[in-house]
Design a protein around this motif. Structure first.
Motif, mmCIF file in Angstrom:
data_model
loop_
_atom_site.group_PDB
_atom_site.id
_atom_site.type_symbol
_atom_site.label_atom_id
_atom_site.label_comp_id
_atom_site.label_asym_id
_atom_site.label_seq_id
_atom_site.Cartn_x
_atom_site.Cartn_y
_atom_site.Cartn_z
ATOM 1 N N ASN A 46 -4.876 7.780 7.362
ATOM 2 C CA ASN A 46 -5.993 7.422 6.857
ATOM 3 C C ASN A 46 -6.665 9.042 6.106
ATOM 4 N N LYS A 49 -4.680 9.767 3.156
ATOM 5 C CA LYS A 49 -5.152 9.321 2.078
ATOM 6 C C LYS A 49 -6.372 10.078 1.388
ATOM 7 N N ARG A 50 -7.436 10.401 2.287
ATOM 8 C CA ARG A 50 -8.641 11.238 1.837
ATOM 9 C C ARG A 50 -8.065 12.658 1.213
ATOM 10 N N GLU A 53 -7.118 12.669 -2.441
ATOM 11 C CA GLU A 53 -7.891 12.414 -3.226
ATOM 12 C C GLU A 53 -9.110 13.681 -3.748
ATOM 13 N N LYS A 92 -7.440 1.970 -3.461
ATOM 14 C CA LYS A 92 -8.917 2.443 -2.984
ATOM 15 C C LYS A 92 -8.640 2.847 -1.410
ATOM 16 N N ARG A 93 -9.619 3.694 -1.065
ATOM 17 C CA ARG A 93 -9.580 4.367 0.190
ATOM 18 C C ARG A 93 -9.764 3.087 1.218
ATOM 19 N N ASP A 94 -10.691 2.372 0.944
ATOM 20 C CA ASP A 94 -11.073 0.933 1.853
ATOM 21 C C ASP A 94 -9.668 0.140 1.990
ATOM 22 N N LYS A 97 -6.994 1.674 4.097
ATOM 23 C CA LYS A 97 -7.418 1.718 5.491
ATOM 24 C C LYS A 97 -7.107 0.170 6.051
#
Length: 237
Positions: A46, A49-50, A53, A92-94, A97
């Motif tokens: 995760n 992924k952050r 961005e 998207k991040r969510d 996740k």
């Protein structure tokens, strides 16, 4: 990582007031928890992924170097191990996740069940309870007292102090209560204990122990605690 997992295992055992010999697989199957190793791997993926961005040029330059044995390369290895594809990292991040969590849970469940294939206590647990899901805790662990939860957990994982549950501690297998049949957990709970003075007419079936209904489980816990008290006395003898 092995040492971190051991620490987590011991913490769960202390919270559940269960013997140190309790199989680690039982801890995670019944509580729905993830071990430290898989939590760290989930967080690592995760984090990637952050970082994907971020607009920090220096950070992106460092990542593009992909140093051998570095964070980026190791993370890619973890993704392969956890079956997380590049497609899973899209969106998207969510959303990512959610997909990563699902893949981690699937991998963890597969690993736990594989390492427990030859363990009779885990087979007993899996045969009698509903299908388990990592990340999902049974309601009784949220709603019942610590002692009630502990005794239900120990009964479900065959950690009550009967001879059959602790074969290495005894030479004889004959029941210490009646002196007739083999001392299994089932024999004690459904046949023998009901003839003891302190637990007269009390029986507890596997159906009660593995019930999903709280009133039934609370009643089973009450009876199990009485029987367990007598088993503790026999154990000391």
């Amino acid at each position: 990582m092995t040492e971190l997992n051991k620490i987590m295992d011991q913490i769960i055992k202390r919270v559940l007031i269960t013997p140190v010999t309790t199989p680690r697989e039982a801890l995670y199957i019944e509580t729905g928890l993830l071990d430290n190793e898989h939590i760290i791997k989930k967080n690592r993926i995760n984090m990637q992924k952050r970082l994907n961005e971020t607009q920090n040029n220096l950070l992106q330059k460092v990542r593009q170097e992909k140093t051998k044995g570095g964070w980026e390369e190791t993370t890619e290895e973890v993704k392969i191990e956890m079956n997380v594809s590049d497609k899973d990292m899209e969106g998207k991040r969510d959303t990512v996740k959610t997909k990563v969590r699902k893949k981690i849970h699937e991998k963890f469940k597969t690993e736990v069940e594989k390492t427990s294939e030859s363990k009779s206590k885990i087979k007993f647990l899996l045969e009698h309870r509903e299908n388990w899901t990592p990340g999902k805790r049974p309601e009784y662990m949220n709603k019942m007292t610590r002692m009630q939860t502990s005794i239900i957990f120990r009964a479900r994982t065959r950690m009550l102090k009967t001879i059959d549950n602790y074969k290495g501690a005894f030479k004889e297998t004959t029941c210490r209560g009646c002196g007739k049949e083999s001392e299994t957990q089932k024999h004690i709970l459904e046949t023998c204990a009901k003839s003891w003075k302190a637990t007269k007419n009390i029986t507890v079936t596997n159906k009660e122990i593995f019930s999903t209904k709280l009133p039934i489980l609370r009643n089973a816990a009450r009876k199990l605690l009485l029987i367990d008290k007598e088993l503790q006395i026999l154990w000391k003898e």
